[in-house]
Design a protein around this motif. Structure first.
Motif, PDB file in Angstrom:
ATOM      1  N   ALA A   4       0.958  -1.344  -0.149  1.00 40.89           N
ATOM      2  CA  ALA A   4      -0.074   0.065   0.009  1.00 40.89           C
ATOM      3  C   ALA A   4       0.794   1.282  -0.022  1.00 40.89           C
ATOM      4  N   VAL A   5       0.295   2.189  -0.473  1.00 41.16           N
ATOM      5  CA  VAL A   5       0.924   3.741  -0.701  1.00 41.16           C
ATOM      6  C   VAL A   5      -0.108   4.574   0.115  1.00 41.16           C
ATOM      7  N   ILE A   6       0.323   5.255   1.120  1.00 40.34           N
ATOM      8  CA  ILE A   6      -0.375   6.245   1.991  1.00 40.34           C
ATOM      9  C   ILE A   6       0.183   7.585   1.559  1.00 40.34           C
ATOM     10  N   PHE A   7      -0.767   8.612   1.189  1.00 42.43           N
ATOM     11  CA  PHE A   7      -0.482   9.736   0.730  1.00 42.43           C
ATOM     12  C   PHE A   7      -0.855  10.993   1.963  1.00 42.43           C
ATOM     13  N   ASP A   8       0.138  11.744   2.207  1.00 44.90           N
ATOM     14  CA  ASP A   8      -0.448  12.894   2.728  1.00 44.90           C
ATOM     15  C   ASP A   8      -1.093  13.609   1.709  1.00 44.90           C
ATOM     16  N   LEU A   9      -2.059  14.586   2.145  1.00 51.75           N
ATOM     17  CA  LEU A   9      -2.929  15.596   1.216  1.00 51.75           C
ATOM     18  C   LEU A   9      -2.169  16.811   0.729  1.00 51.75           C
ATOM     19  N   GLU A  99      -2.342   0.341 -11.382  1.00 55.74           N
ATOM     20  CA  GLU A  99      -1.865  -0.622 -12.486  1.00 55.74           C
ATOM     21  C   GLU A  99      -0.927  -1.860 -11.852  1.00 55.74           C
ATOM     22  N   ILE A 100      -0.474  -1.268 -10.878  1.00 55.86           N
ATOM     23  CA  ILE A 100       0.599  -2.169 -10.070  1.00 55.86           C
ATOM     24  C   ILE A 100      -0.199  -3.043  -9.066  1.00 55.86           C
ATOM     25  N   ASN A 101      -1.584  -2.644  -8.953  1.00 54.84           N
ATOM     26  CA  ASN A 101      -2.360  -3.377  -7.890  1.00 54.84           C
ATOM     27  C   ASN A 101      -1.973  -3.223  -6.373  1.00 54.84           C
ATOM     28  N   LEU A 102      -1.815  -1.933  -6.296  1.00 51.59           N
ATOM     29  CA  LEU A 102      -1.247  -1.607  -4.820  1.00 51.59           C
ATOM     30  C   LEU A 102      -2.558  -0.951  -4.243  1.00 51.59           C
ATOM     31  N   ARG A 103      -2.897  -1.139  -3.112  1.00 56.33           N
ATOM     32  CA  ARG A 103      -3.845  -0.248  -2.283  1.00 56.33           C
ATOM     33  C   ARG A 103      -3.434   0.883  -1.922  1.00 56.33           C
ATOM     34  N   LEU A 104      -4.296   2.037  -2.050  1.00 55.34           N
ATOM     35  CA  LEU A 104      -4.034   3.397  -1.961  1.00 55.34           C
ATOM     36  C   LEU A 104      -4.711   4.157  -0.841  1.00 55.34           C
ATOM     37  N   ALA A 105      -4.299   5.052  -0.257  1.00 54.44           N
ATOM     38  CA  ALA A 105      -5.031   5.682   1.079  1.00 54.44           C
ATOM     39  C   ALA A 105      -4.458   7.267   1.070  1.00 54.44           C
ATOM     40  N   PRO A 117     -14.484  16.483   0.450  1.00 54.93           N
ATOM     41  CA  PRO A 117     -15.057  17.183  -0.860  1.00 54.93           C
ATOM     42  C   PRO A 117     -13.962  17.676  -1.792  1.00 54.93           C
ATOM     43  N   PHE A 118     -12.617  17.988  -1.319  1.00 57.50           N
ATOM     44  CA  PHE A 118     -11.700  18.207  -2.287  1.00 57.50           C
ATOM     45  C   PHE A 118     -11.368  17.123  -3.051  1.00 57.50           C
ATOM     46  N   LEU A 119     -11.474  15.970  -2.447  1.00 57.42           N
ATOM     47  CA  LEU A 119     -10.922  14.605  -3.106  1.00 57.42           C
ATOM     48  C   LEU A 119     -12.126  14.369  -4.319  1.00 57.42           C
ATOM     49  N   ALA A 120     -13.328  14.726  -3.699  1.00 57.73           N
ATOM     50  CA  ALA A 120     -14.281  14.196  -4.656  1.00 57.73           C
ATOM     51  C   ALA A 120     -14.497  15.388  -5.827  1.00 57.73           C
ATOM     52  N   ARG A 121     -14.288  16.515  -5.400  1.00 60.09           N
ATOM     53  CA  ARG A 121     -14.315  17.525  -6.729  1.00 60.09           C
ATOM     54  C   ARG A 121     -13.448  17.303  -7.696  1.00 60.09           C
ATOM     55  N   HIS A 122     -12.291  16.867  -7.283  1.00 56.21           N
ATOM     56  CA  HIS A 122     -11.255  16.480  -8.271  1.00 56.21           C
ATOM     57  C   HIS A 122     -11.163  15.002  -8.528  1.00 56.21           C
ATOM     58  N   GLU A 123     -12.220  14.196  -8.495  1.00 55.56           N
ATOM     59  CA  GLU A 123     -12.502  13.096  -8.938  1.00 55.56           C
ATOM     60  C   GLU A 123     -11.369  12.117  -8.630  1.00 55.56           C
ATOM     61  N   LEU A 124     -10.889  12.266  -7.228  1.00 57.86           N
ATOM     62  CA  LEU A 124      -9.766  11.359  -6.611  1.00 57.86           C
ATOM     63  C   LEU A 124     -10.476  10.251  -5.781  1.00 57.86           C
ATOM     64  N   THR A 125     -11.619  10.346  -5.266  1.00 56.87           N
ATOM     65  CA  THR A 125     -12.046   9.492  -4.109  1.00 56.87           C
ATOM     66  C   THR A 125     -12.044   8.026  -4.635  1.00 56.87           C
ATOM     67  N   ASN A 126     -12.534   7.744  -5.620  1.00 54.69           N
ATOM     68  CA  ASN A 126     -12.305   6.117  -6.232  1.00 54.69           C
ATOM     69  C   ASN A 126     -10.792   5.849  -6.345  1.00 54.69           C
ATOM     70  N   PHE A 127      -9.866   6.589  -6.373  1.00 57.93           N
ATOM     71  CA  PHE A 127      -8.457   5.996  -6.346  1.00 57.93           C
ATOM     72  C   PHE A 127      -8.133   5.182  -5.058  1.00 57.93           C
ATOM     73  N   PHE A 128      -8.922   5.709  -4.142  1.00 59.38           N
ATOM     74  CA  PHE A 128      -8.344   5.563  -2.422  1.00 59.38           C
ATOM     75  C   PHE A 128      -9.174   4.422  -1.823  1.00 59.38           C
ATOM     76  N   ASP A 129      -8.658   3.551  -1.300  1.00 58.25           N
ATOM     77  CA  ASP A 129      -9.446   2.385  -0.396  1.00 58.25           C
ATOM     78  C   ASP A 129     -10.020   2.845   0.813  1.00 58.25           C
ATOM     79  N   VAL A 130      -8.962   3.922   1.310  1.00 57.38           N
ATOM     80  CA  VAL A 130      -9.032   4.349   2.660  1.00 57.38           C
ATOM     81  C   VAL A 130      -8.882   5.834   2.580  1.00 57.38           C
ATOM     82  N   VAL A 131      -9.397   6.814   3.355  1.00 60.82           N
ATOM     83  CA  VAL A 131      -9.111   8.139   3.647  1.00 60.82           C
ATOM     84  C   VAL A 131      -9.327   8.560   5.176  1.00 60.82           C
TER      85      VAL A 131
END
Length: 220
Positions: A4-9, A99-105, A117-131
């Protein structure tokens, strides 16, 4: 194994760091303080609580830390809705990591009312398994809680998670959680050479992340 890769926002996905001086200037102006970002590095990447405790002490504010946190969240929500955008290449990078089959958060000190709302507005929500947002943990960065909480929600061991953060408190949190950490310093505000000892990897931009992750996955 890297799973998994976990991103700061802030400062990693959202080009928000330049705006935090304005957010905090607006907050402090309501308490009679003229603020021009002179303490930006003191609050870079820390939790709302630590930032507001710092401002209360530094400027001798009469308002409670809780009131400052609430109002800072309200102001930040408005800025995230109307001013703050994505860094270039964020979406292609997320697609490639998927595409590398990693979980993202996402694990952010920002409050849910601004982050989700920021993630949703920029259409990023579906990339992440967990926020996971700042109010969901008792101790914010640099404590490891938010990254450990994210790993728990992902149901992945901490040592199989890879953190991407831009600020020293976030890097410290990732290392304290026993995760590997890549730093993407915002060169507008910091000297990237000072990050080399705090992170396992220092990147110039998020565009370099997929190649690094692919190397790590192959190495395993």
């Amino acid at each position: 194994m890297l799973s998994a890769v976990i991103f700061d926002l802030d400062g990693v996905l959202a080009d928000s760091e330049p705006w935090w001086n304005e957010i905090d200037a607006k907050l402090l102006a309501e308490h009679g303080v003229i603020y021009r970002g002179e303490y930006h590095r003191n609050v870079l990447g820390v939790s709302y609580r630590l930032a507001c405790e710092f401002y209360k002490k530094t400027f001798g504010l009469s308002a409670s830390v809780e009131e400052l946190m609430r109002r800072r969240g309200e102001i930040a929500t408005e800025f995230f809705a109307n001013h703050i955008g994505l860094f270039p290449s964020v979406k292609p990078v997320l697609k490639e990591l998927r595409e590398i089959n990693l979980r993202l958060a996402v694990a952010t000190s920002s409050v849910s009312a601004s982050a989700r709302p920021f993630l949703a507005r920029h259409e990023l929500t579906n990339f992440f398994d967990v926020v996971v947002t700042g109010e969901e943990v008792e101790r914010g960065k640099p404590a490891p809680d938010i990254y450990l909480c994210t790993a728990k929600h992902l149901r992945i061991p901490a040592d199989a998670c890879f953190v991407v953060d831009d600020a020293p408190p976030g890097m410290a949190a990732g290392k304290a959680a026993k995760m590997r950490v890549a730093a993407i310093p915002d060169r507008r505000f910091v000297d990237p050479s000072k990050y080399e000892k705090a992170a396992d990897y220092v990147l110039n931009s998020i565009k370099e992340l997929p190649a690094l992750i692919r190397k790590l996955v192959v190495a395993k």
